[in-house]
Design a protein around this motif. Sequence first.
Motif, PDB file in Angstrom:
ATOM      1  N   ALA A  48       6.564   6.951  11.522  1.00 33.37           N
ATOM      2  CA  ALA A  48       5.796   6.578  10.330  1.00 33.37           C
ATOM      3  C   ALA A  48       6.634   6.742   9.066  1.00 33.37           C
ATOM      4  O   ALA A  48       6.631   5.873   8.186  1.00 33.37           O
ATOM      5  CB  ALA A  48       4.526   7.421  10.247  1.00 33.37           C
ATOM      6  N   ARG A  49       7.353   7.852   8.976  1.00 35.31           N
ATOM      7  CA  ARG A  49       8.207   8.067   7.805  1.00 35.31           C
ATOM      8  C   ARG A  49       9.309   7.009   7.729  1.00 35.31           C
ATOM      9  O   ARG A  49       9.646   6.527   6.649  1.00 35.31           O
ATOM     10  CB  ARG A  49       8.816   9.466   7.841  1.00 35.31           C
ATOM     11  N   GLY A  53       8.215   3.976   6.044  1.00 32.22           N
ATOM     12  CA  GLY A  53       7.872   4.051   4.623  1.00 32.22           C
ATOM     13  C   GLY A  53       6.580   4.755   4.304  1.00 32.22           C
ATOM     14  O   GLY A  53       6.136   4.751   3.146  1.00 32.22           O
ATOM     15  N   ALA A  54       5.955   5.397   5.290  1.00 27.77           N
ATOM     16  CA  ALA A  54       4.690   6.089   5.063  1.00 27.77           C
ATOM     17  C   ALA A  54       4.911   7.584   4.851  1.00 27.77           C
ATOM     18  O   ALA A  54       5.910   8.148   5.305  1.00 27.77           O
ATOM     19  CB  ALA A  54       3.751   5.876   6.243  1.00 27.77           C
ATOM     20  N   GLU A  55       3.953   8.205   4.194  1.00 31.04           N
ATOM     21  CA  GLU A  55       3.879   9.662   4.149  1.00 31.04           C
ATOM     22  C   GLU A  55       3.117  10.136   5.385  1.00 31.04           C
ATOM     23  O   GLU A  55       2.382   9.364   6.009  1.00 31.04           O
ATOM     24  CB  GLU A  55       3.145  10.125   2.884  1.00 31.04           C
ATOM     25  N   VAL A  56       3.270  11.395   5.736  1.00 38.59           N
ATOM     26  CA  VAL A  56       2.593  11.926   6.922  1.00 38.59           C
ATOM     27  C   VAL A  56       1.875  13.226   6.564  1.00 38.59           C
ATOM     28  O   VAL A  56       2.422  14.079   5.858  1.00 38.59           O
ATOM     29  CB  VAL A  56       3.583  12.174   8.080  1.00 38.59           C
ATOM     30  N   ARG A  57       0.655  13.360   7.042  1.00 41.50           N
ATOM     31  CA  ARG A  57      -0.111  14.601   6.931  1.00 41.50           C
ATOM     32  C   ARG A  57      -0.577  14.992   8.331  1.00 41.50           C
ATOM     33  O   ARG A  57      -0.937  14.130   9.137  1.00 41.50           O
ATOM     34  CB  ARG A  57      -1.332  14.425   6.016  1.00 41.50           C
ATOM     35  N   ARG A 110       0.821  -1.206   0.000  1.00 41.23           N
ATOM     36  CA  ARG A 110       0.000   0.000   0.000  1.00 41.23           C
ATOM     37  C   ARG A 110       0.860   1.262   0.000  1.00 41.23           C
ATOM     38  O   ARG A 110       1.977   1.273   0.524  1.00 41.23           O
ATOM     39  CB  ARG A 110      -0.887   0.022   1.248  1.00 41.23           C
ATOM     40  N   SER A 111       0.316   2.335  -0.576  1.00 38.76           N
ATOM     41  CA  SER A 111       0.903   3.670  -0.444  1.00 38.76           C
ATOM     42  C   SER A 111       0.227   4.319   0.760  1.00 38.76           C
ATOM     43  O   SER A 111      -0.944   4.697   0.685  1.00 38.76           O
ATOM     44  CB  SER A 111       0.650   4.494  -1.708  1.00 38.76           C
ATOM     45  N   VAL A 112       0.943   4.447   1.868  1.00 43.20           N
ATOM     46  CA  VAL A 112       0.325   4.762   3.150  1.00 43.20           C
ATOM     47  C   VAL A 112       0.546   6.216   3.537  1.00 43.20           C
ATOM     48  O   VAL A 112       1.658   6.745   3.438  1.00 43.20           O
ATOM     49  CB  VAL A 112       0.886   3.843   4.259  1.00 43.20           C
ATOM     50  N   THR A 113      -0.534   6.835   4.007  1.00 36.15           N
ATOM     51  CA  THR A 113      -0.478   8.171   4.594  1.00 36.15           C
ATOM     52  C   THR A 113      -0.946   8.077   6.036  1.00 36.15           C
ATOM     53  O   THR A 113      -2.052   7.593   6.300  1.00 36.15           O
ATOM     54  CB  THR A 113      -1.383   9.153   3.827  1.00 36.15           C
ATOM     55  N   VAL A 114      -0.115   8.513   6.960  1.00 32.81           N
ATOM     56  CA  VAL A 114      -0.481   8.551   8.384  1.00 32.81           C
ATOM     57  C   VAL A 114      -0.899   9.978   8.725  1.00 32.81           C
ATOM     58  O   VAL A 114      -0.195  10.935   8.401  1.00 32.81           O
ATOM     59  CB  VAL A 114       0.691   8.104   9.276  1.00 32.81           C
TER      60      VAL A 114
END
Length: 302
Positions: free
Chosen positions: A281-282, A285-289, A266-270
């Motif tokens: 989270a980064r 391997g996730a993006e963060v908002r 998955r392309s994950v955004t936390v």
Amino acid sequence: MTIEPPAFEHRRPLGPRDPGDAWVVAPTGERYWGAFGAAGLLAYDRERGVLLQHRVTWSHHGDTWALPGGARHEGESACDGALREAQEEAGVPDGAVRPRLMSVLDLGYWSYSTLVGDVVEPFEPVISDPESHELAWVPVDEVDRRPLHPGFEDAWPRLRELLPVRPAVVVDAANVVGSVPDGWWRDRAGAAGRLIDRIGGLVGAGVPAHALGLPETTWFPHVTVVVEGQAKATQTSAPDLDIVRAAGSGDDTIAAEAARLVRSGRSVTVVTSDRGLAERARHGGAEVRGSRWLLDLLDLLE
């Protein structure tokens, strides 16, 4: 894409006619079927491929292969129109396909919306109207070996590139709820439940592609909301998202859930404004908002 010749409207079965079953004429003279635009479903089964319709000889670009689809009804969303047409033309059962993204070709005077959806309940298509020679699951690598409808042929390379893209959003509910001073501390479970219900509406409506840094128009990401502490008692009626009730540390649970989704492709955004969790989270391997990112999306929807 469904672009039909004038003869087509005389071949439809007799019965109530929707105002959408009409022609749109382009400034250059081309005719497009669907007064309110048209929509089709690209149903994707990771084992079997893409569901395609072999169009009957008398149709426009007859004997080519394309997606089940047709004219949208008056007041009907593109998502609902694509699913309805797929059900009418290919017998796609309710709930068998989960929307993943919407791609829109907008000519200004007419539009065609392609709903890409993942098959979550395997099914066999059924020819249920006179518009198909055949319906078939076609492996992704074999789609362009068939004679394709020109509209679908133009769109297929772009759509194919998006098939591996599977976005997911993991929400730090405590952080998002705590970012708004609305009295949440008096009823943490209730505040978390209200947030989850709002996110449920967003799941159904979709997230603008630019908000996720992805191409096309709208995405319907897999959403997981992690709740902790007193908020674990929350009750909600939002059926289209996952709720994870942290047994211990909420941060540990969020980091682990994000890492699991990344490993699954998955392309994950936390969603969190907690700096320590964001760094974890980064690292996974996730993006963060930040929390405001989600709240702005919810406000825009409502």
